[in-house]
Design a protein around this motif. Structure first.
Motif, PDB file in Angstrom:
ATOM      1  N   GLY A 126       1.218   5.277  -0.017  1.00 19.08           N
ATOM      2  CA  GLY A 126       0.499   6.490   0.340  1.00 19.08           C
ATOM      3  C   GLY A 126       1.011   7.685  -0.448  1.00 19.08           C
ATOM      4  N   ARG A 153       0.860  -1.186   0.000  1.00 14.76           N
ATOM      5  CA  ARG A 153       0.000   0.000   0.000  1.00 14.76           C
ATOM      6  C   ARG A 153       0.890   1.227   0.000  1.00 14.76           C
ATOM      7  N   THR A 207      -4.224   6.407  -1.552  1.00 18.57           N
ATOM      8  CA  THR A 207      -3.340   5.247  -1.508  1.00 18.57           C
ATOM      9  C   THR A 207      -3.478   4.449  -2.794  1.00 18.57           C
TER      10      THR A 207
END
Length: 269
Positions: A181, A179, A194
């Protein structure tokens, strides 16, 4: 386009990955070195992240990036490119990567219809060639090639916040999701969005973190407007090229991107 005169604040951050159900990778190890004036970090997930072949691949990846700096740095008088421009060596004496990067710079300018360029006007004389904005992403991809040969790993290689996520041999279909950001350009420290990847690249351009370092090729002026542009796709060099082009002119770049390729997705914040 990215310059590398000093350590760079990142506009993109690797967030703790969430393993997929049934994923076999469980351990994690981080490697960090300062190269090209910026922190370059490598995060690896594997059953045993302390394996010697993982450490060797990480060392080879960082060595590749140091070699890229040796060849292309515009801030080191001893780099091969600077010595070539000064007439101290001839093109025939240069590493084959010089010709490859030159060809890619021309291809990037054509693909973006001039929104990205490696040629910049000087106060007098012909335009000056500076492939810095392309070399970082290209170099990280060269470095990531060492990691893709290692069995049983998933990795995230980040240079100043631009990232390549990938897998080694035997990991297709079972790799964890990373993930990523994307920082809010109007609120430093806040994550605005994200991106989840198992393989691919993320590049972000803007002035919030580093000031007006991107030049509009059409006007020769540095761009200081708010906001940022992020591109996700299979290759970091091209993601970075398109992110830069989109920061110069978001509407024109989006139109050009759609007309040129469907492999890259643009987000404008």
């Amino acid at each position: 386009m990215s310059t590398v005169t000093q350590p760079l604040p990142a506009m993109t951050h690797a967030v703790t990955p969430e393993p997929q159900r049934g994923a076999t990778v469980i351990g994690r190890k981080a490697f960090v070195e300062m190269i090209m004036g910026m922190p370059i970090s490598l995060h690896v997930k594997a059953i045993d992240p302390e394996r010697a072949d993982i450490a060797a691949a990480a060392a080879n990846a960082f060595a590749t990036l140091r070699r890229v700096d040796d060849l292309f740095s515009m801030w080191r008088a001893d780099s091969e490119l600077r010595r070539l421009q000064a007439g101290a060596i001839t093109p025939g004496e240069c590493h084959e990567w010089q010709a490859e990067v030159l060809d890619l710079s021309l291809a990037a300018e054509e693909a973006t219809d001039g929104l990205f360029t490696a040629w910049f006007a000087r106060e007098a004389g012909r335009p000056s060639y500076d492939p810095t904005g392309l070399v970082k992403g290209w170099g990280v991809e060269q470095a990531a090639a060492h990691l893709r040969t290692v069995p049983g790993i998933s990795f995230c290689l980040s240079a100043g916040g631009d990232m390549v996520v990938g897998v080694g041999r035997g990991m297709r279909g079972i790799a964890p999701t990373w993930r990523i950001g994307i920082e809010d350009p109007r609120g430093p420290g806040r994550i605005a969005a994200t991106v989840e990847l198992t393989q691919g690249a993320v590049a972000t351009s803007g002035a919030a973190a580093r000031g007006a370092h991107i030049v509009d090729p059409g006007t020769g002026e540095r761009i200081a407007r708010p906001g940022s542009t992020t591109v996700v796709g299979p290759d970091l060099m091209w993601a970075d090229v398109w992110a830069t082009a989109a920061y110069v002119d978001p509407a024109a770049a989006r139109e050009r991107l759609v007309a040129t390729t469907h492999d890259y997705a643009l987000t404008v914040l």
